[in-house]
Each structure stands twice: as C-alpha cells, then as structure tokens.
Design a protein around this motif. Structure first.
Motif, PDB file in Angstrom:
ATOM      1  N   UNK A   1       0.840  -1.207   0.000  1.00 52.87           N
ATOM      2  CA  UNK A   1       0.000   0.000   0.000  1.00 52.87           C
ATOM      3  C   UNK A   1       0.874   1.255   0.000  1.00 52.87           C
ATOM      4  N   UNK A   2       1.820   1.293  -0.962  1.00 54.48           N
ATOM      5  CA  UNK A   2       2.800   2.375  -1.005  1.00 54.48           C
ATOM      6  C   UNK A   2       3.136   2.748  -2.440  1.00 54.48           C
ATOM      7  N   UNK A   3       3.249   4.053  -2.685  1.00 48.66           N
ATOM      8  CA  UNK A   3       3.733   4.591  -3.959  1.00 48.66           C
ATOM      9  C   UNK A   3       5.163   5.060  -3.752  1.00 48.66           C
ATOM     10  N   UNK A   4       6.067   4.649  -4.625  1.00 48.49           N
ATOM     11  CA  UNK A   4       7.464   5.094  -4.570  1.00 48.49           C
ATOM     12  C   UNK A   4       7.788   5.856  -5.843  1.00 48.49           C
ATOM     13  N   UNK A   5       8.177   7.119  -5.704  1.00 47.16           N
ATOM     14  CA  UNK A   5       8.563   7.924  -6.857  1.00 47.16           C
ATOM     15  C   UNK A   5      10.053   7.731  -7.151  1.00 47.16           C
ATOM     16  N   UNK A   6      10.466   7.960  -8.402  1.00 49.95           N
ATOM     17  CA  UNK A   6      11.904   7.898  -8.722  1.00 49.95           C
ATOM     18  C   UNK A   6      12.747   8.837  -7.871  1.00 49.95           C
ATOM     19  N   UNK A   7      12.148   9.910  -7.359  1.00 48.00           N
ATOM     20  CA  UNK A   7      12.866  10.882  -6.533  1.00 48.00           C
ATOM     21  C   UNK A   7      13.045  10.407  -5.097  1.00 48.00           C
ATOM     22  N   UNK A   8      12.558   9.204  -4.774  1.00 48.93           N
ATOM     23  CA  UNK A   8      12.601   8.604  -3.439  1.00 48.93           C
ATOM     24  C   UNK A   8      11.487   9.093  -2.529  1.00 48.93           C
ATOM     25  N   UNK A   9      10.588   9.914  -3.024  1.00 46.77           N
ATOM     26  CA  UNK A   9       9.401  10.298  -2.242  1.00 46.77           C
ATOM     27  C   UNK A   9       8.498   9.082  -2.123  1.00 46.77           C
ATOM     28  N   UNK A  10       7.736   9.046  -1.030  1.00 49.00           N
ATOM     29  CA  UNK A  10       6.860   7.907  -0.747  1.00 49.00           C
ATOM     30  C   UNK A  10       5.480   8.421  -0.342  1.00 49.00           C
ATOM     31  N   UNK A  11       4.443   7.730  -0.831  1.00 49.43           N
ATOM     32  CA  UNK A  11       3.071   8.017  -0.396  1.00 49.43           C
ATOM     33  C   UNK A  11       2.487   6.742   0.171  1.00 49.43           C
ATOM     34  N   UNK A  12       1.832   6.877   1.269  1.00 45.03           N
ATOM     35  CA  UNK A  12       1.171   5.726   1.917  1.00 45.03           C
ATOM     36  C   UNK A  12      -0.280   6.082   2.163  1.00 45.03           C
TER      37      UNK A  12
END
Length: 145
Positions: free
Chosen positions: A134-145
C-alpha cells in the motif's frame, strides 16, 4: 499563428497559452502540434496548469489546509493528484499521506483511478505502486502511503 512561449510563471503562461488557443483556427492548432519536438507533446499533456480551471489550482500563499468542496465532475481527484505530483516533483514533499474513507477508496480513486496519481504522472516520473505494501514510490525517493 500559435507561437512558442517561454513561461514567466505557470499562471501567466497558462492564461496566455489559453488565449492563443481560443484565437487559433483548427489548422493553426494542427500545425502547432505537428511542429512540436519529441517529448514536448507529453510535457504539454502533463502541464496541469494549462488545462485546469482556476478553481482547481492550489491557492496562493502560506496555508496548511486546502479544502475542495464541490460536486461530482468538478475534478477534485484530478486536482488533488496533480497537487501531490507537483509537491513531489518540486521536491517539496518526501512523505505523503493519502487519506480516504477506506483503503479501497484510496486505491481505486486516488491511486489507480482515471484521475488518480498513476494516470496523471508522466512516464519518466511515474511512481511505482506496491499494492501489497500500500505504497507509492517515486523515482525521486518520495513515498506516499
């Protein structure tokens, strides 16, 4: 004729660009699109301030809460997804909380929906959705949960 413009600010650029489009003929618009260099068309598609209504853009100033209270079809999900994308791509957010009524609502609407984060993100900066985490990982290393 539609000419290439150098943006001073997104809002002024968007307003000028929209004014040019309103005055252009379909043939002029077709010629403009045909003259785009590789990658420019995708950048235009993902330039949300060019397509958004003014009421869908974040308000100016220093604020902590942005409430979009509107009816069906207003574009609340798209506005929110674009805002999150802007924060992440601009380096202003490294950790994002996606909050909804249920986890399923967040996944179906905010992440995987037609106006969700995955749909509005350009190919090169699209986050990877780890459904089991249940996590989004952006190439910039940002994370959304």
């Amino acid at each position: 004729m539609i000419r290439r413009m150098t943006p001073v600010s997104w809002k002024s650029f968007a307003a000028a660009w929209q004014a040019h489009l309103r005055q252009a003929t379909p043939a002029q618009i077709d010629a403009f699109i045909a003259a785009l260099r590789p990658g420019e068309a995708e950048r235009l598609v993902h330039a949300w301030p060019l397509w958004a209504r003014r009421s869908q853009l974040p308000p100016p100033g220093d604020w902590r809460v942005w409430l979009l209270m509107a009816g069906r079809g207003f574009g609340k999900t798209r506005a929110g997804a674009e805002w999150v994308r802007q924060l992440v791509e601009g380096g202003m957010a490294r950790s994002v909380a996606l909050v909804g009524d249920t986890e399923e609502d967040v996944r179906q609407v905010m992440i995987e929906g037609p106006s969700g984060i995955l749909a509005v993100s350009p190919t090169g900066s699209r986050p990877h959705w780890h459904r089991s985490l249940r996590r989004l990982d952006w190439p910039s290393a940002a994370v959304a949960r």
